[in-house]
Design a protein around this motif. Structure first.
Motif, mmCIF file in Angstrom:
data_model
loop_
_atom_site.group_PDB
_atom_site.id
_atom_site.type_symbol
_atom_site.label_atom_id
_atom_site.label_comp_id
_atom_site.label_asym_id
_atom_site.label_seq_id
_atom_site.Cartn_x
_atom_site.Cartn_y
_atom_site.Cartn_z
ATOM 1 N N ARG A 60 0.856 -1.186 0.000
ATOM 2 C CA ARG A 60 0.000 0.000 0.000
ATOM 3 C C ARG A 60 0.894 1.239 0.000
ATOM 4 O O ARG A 60 1.074 1.893 1.015
ATOM 5 N N GLN A 62 2.622 4.894 -0.433
ATOM 6 C CA GLN A 62 2.214 6.276 -0.227
ATOM 7 C C GLN A 62 3.031 7.174 -1.146
ATOM 8 O O GLN A 62 4.209 6.942 -1.346
ATOM 9 N N SER A 64 3.085 10.076 -4.704
ATOM 10 C CA SER A 64 2.817 10.107 -6.138
ATOM 11 C C SER A 64 4.027 10.670 -6.862
ATOM 12 O O SER A 64 4.741 11.518 -6.329
ATOM 13 N N LEU A 78 -1.811 -0.853 -7.626
ATOM 14 C CA LEU A 78 -1.981 0.464 -7.013
ATOM 15 C C LEU A 78 -3.439 0.915 -7.078
ATOM 16 O O LEU A 78 -4.179 0.512 -7.953
ATOM 17 N N ASN A 80 -5.697 4.701 -6.652
ATOM 18 C CA ASN A 80 -5.769 6.160 -6.435
ATOM 19 C C ASN A 80 -4.405 6.835 -6.332
ATOM 20 O O ASN A 80 -4.190 7.675 -5.463
ATOM 21 N N GLN A 81 -3.471 6.457 -7.201
ATOM 22 C CA GLN A 81 -2.178 7.115 -7.231
ATOM 23 C C GLN A 81 -1.815 7.428 -8.664
ATOM 24 O O GLN A 81 -2.353 6.828 -9.593
ATOM 25 N N GLN A 82 -0.909 8.392 -8.856
ATOM 26 C CA GLN A 82 -0.601 8.871 -10.196
ATOM 27 C C GLN A 82 0.881 8.740 -10.509
ATOM 28 O O GLN A 82 1.726 8.764 -9.618
ATOM 29 N N TRP A 84 3.046 6.350 -11.904
ATOM 30 C CA TRP A 84 3.852 5.196 -11.512
ATOM 31 C C TRP A 84 4.170 4.390 -12.763
ATOM 32 O O TRP A 84 3.387 4.360 -13.698
#
Length: 107
Positions: A60, A62, A64, A78, A80-82, A84
């Motif tokens: 999980r 943390q 971005s 992943l 809700n992340q940008q 990657w």
């Protein structure tokens, strides 16, 4: 107002087969997902998992990345992340036994 100091990209190493939890370096890798999950990653950072090992729990992450400087992981999922990049991903098909197949049916 001064601009924030630039972050130096960092490689974090994870080897869940290591005997002791380390500090995330190649010579002293994290040995569990809780340790890497506690780290806020920044643009350009890398999370490098040792090939051939398995980790219990979920990754999980943390933080971005940004356009042109993604966070790179060497395996994972992943939400809700940008920005990657995921490389060398192996997603084995879970084995279903008759009991798990029945348990997953509705109705």
């Amino acid at each position: 107002m001064p601009s924030p100091a630039a972050h130096a990209a960092t490689s974090r190493h994870v080897d869940c087969s290591a005997d002791a939890d380390g500090n995330g370096t190649l010579s002293s890798p994290y040995n569990n997902l809780a340790a890497i999950n506690a780290v806020v990653l920044h643009p350009g950072d890398q999370v490098l998992f040792k090939r051939g090992t398995r980790c219990a729990g979920g990754f999980r992450p943390q933080g971005s990345g940004v356009a042109g400087s993604p966070i790179v992981a060497d395996a994972i999922g992943l939400h809700n992340q940008q920005y990657w990049e995921l490389r060398n991903i192996e997603l084995p098909t879970p084995r279903r036994t008759p009991s798990t197949a029945r348990a997953s049916r509705s109705g």
